[in-house]
Design an enzyme around this catalytic site. Sequence first.
Site, PDB file in Angstrom:
ATOM      1  N   SER A  64     -30.471  14.796 -83.121  1.00 38.07           N
ATOM      2  CA  SER A  64     -29.477  14.268 -82.178  1.00 38.07           C
ATOM      3  C   SER A  64     -29.056  15.345 -81.180  1.00 38.07           C
ATOM      4  O   SER A  64     -29.084  16.538 -81.471  1.00 38.07           O
ATOM      5  CB  SER A  64     -28.229  13.785 -82.926  1.00 38.07           C
TER       6      SER A  64
HETATM    7  N1  SAH Z   1     -28.816  13.704 -88.124  1.00 43.58           N
HETATM    8  C1  SAH Z   1     -30.198  13.776 -87.697  1.00 43.58           C
HETATM    9  C2  SAH Z   1     -30.557  12.538 -86.914  1.00 43.58           C
HETATM   10  C3  SAH Z   1     -31.986  12.217 -87.052  1.00 43.58           C
HETATM   11  S1  SAH Z   1     -32.456  10.699 -86.273  1.00 43.58           S
HETATM   12  C4  SAH Z   1     -30.453  14.991 -86.852  1.00 43.58           C
HETATM   13  O1  SAH Z   1     -29.614  15.363 -86.029  1.00 43.58           O
HETATM   14  O2  SAH Z   1     -31.539  15.570 -86.971  1.00 43.58           O
HETATM   15  C5  SAH Z   1     -32.028   9.488 -87.501  1.00 43.58           C
HETATM   16  C6  SAH Z   1     -32.663   9.661 -88.866  1.00 43.58           C
HETATM   17  O3  SAH Z   1     -32.323   8.499 -89.624  1.00 43.58           O
HETATM   18  C7  SAH Z   1     -34.172   9.761 -88.860  1.00 43.58           C
HETATM   19  O4  SAH Z   1     -34.562  10.925 -89.528  1.00 43.58           O
HETATM   20  C8  SAH Z   1     -34.622   8.497 -89.602  1.00 43.58           C
HETATM   21  O5  SAH Z   1     -35.796   8.673 -90.358  1.00 43.58           O
HETATM   22  C9  SAH Z   1     -33.419   8.211 -90.476  1.00 43.58           C
HETATM   23  N2  SAH Z   1     -33.315   6.834 -90.948  1.00 43.58           N
HETATM   24  C10 SAH Z   1     -33.634   5.678 -90.297  1.00 43.58           C
HETATM   25  N3  SAH Z   1     -33.373   4.609 -91.063  1.00 43.58           N
HETATM   26  C11 SAH Z   1     -32.902   5.090 -92.257  1.00 43.58           C
HETATM   27  C12 SAH Z   1     -32.471   4.479 -93.461  1.00 43.58           C
HETATM   28  N4  SAH Z   1     -32.480   3.157 -93.642  1.00 43.58           N
HETATM   29  N5  SAH Z   1     -32.051   5.287 -94.460  1.00 43.58           N
HETATM   30  C13 SAH Z   1     -32.020   6.638 -94.331  1.00 43.58           C
HETATM   31  N6  SAH Z   1     -32.413   7.274 -93.201  1.00 43.58           N
HETATM   32  C14 SAH Z   1     -32.854   6.512 -92.178  1.00 43.58           C
END
Ligand code: SAH
Length: 215
Positions: A64
Amino acid sequence: MKDTAKHQGLRNQLVTLLKEKGITDKGVLEAISKIPRHLFLNSSFADYAYQDKAFPIGAGQTISQPYTVAFQSQLLEVKKDHKILEIGTGSGYQTAVLCLMGAKVFSVERQNELFKQTSALLPKLEIGIRPKHLSFGDGYKGLPNHAPFDSIIVTAGAPIIPQALMAQLKIGGRLVIPLGEDVQIMTLLIRKNETQFEKHEFGDFKFVPLLENKN
Ligand code: SAH
């Protein structure tokens, strides 16, 4: 890869920018001024790590944007020793921010590749994360074994508010979740009692989608 004085300088500039954009929570700003974001990115993006931008982290996901991390963290009103559930560990950068703010963070990721990568990285950073608090699974279900939580943060765009997450929030607790399909409205739910939640909305953000039932 090392953390150098140059990186610290770039982090200070990022913190100044976040203040200009309206972030006021001192704990959030201090955590961002300390965490080496370049270590959370593939080395080909490392030079850009302190720009206020999202970048690819593999498995079609993104780290993010720092402003988004700061905004969501600020909405959580983190207090030391708060037990926080994060859905979407991704790179682990948001996880690290909350840990440095003194929270006890539990985080769930549904992409195994990212789960493995981040589980290897975070314990090396001395931010107080407990490796067993990182899990691979479907965040729609939350973590009932560790509930209730002082707050819950969802870091992917959710089409609906998962019922399980509402149920795992303490009374008085805060759930921060970007809601919507193409564009998401940053939404804060505050649990008033067993059945009532107060809803606040904070404008548009753009996230990768929260995916259901893939495990
Ligand atoms: N906080 C992270 C955001 C990553 S993007 C950062 O700053 O790096 C969002 C993340 O949510 C991705 O890694 C994706 O794989 C995960 N995600 C999507 N659907 C999900 C679910 N149902 N359960 C757990 N994680 C999920």
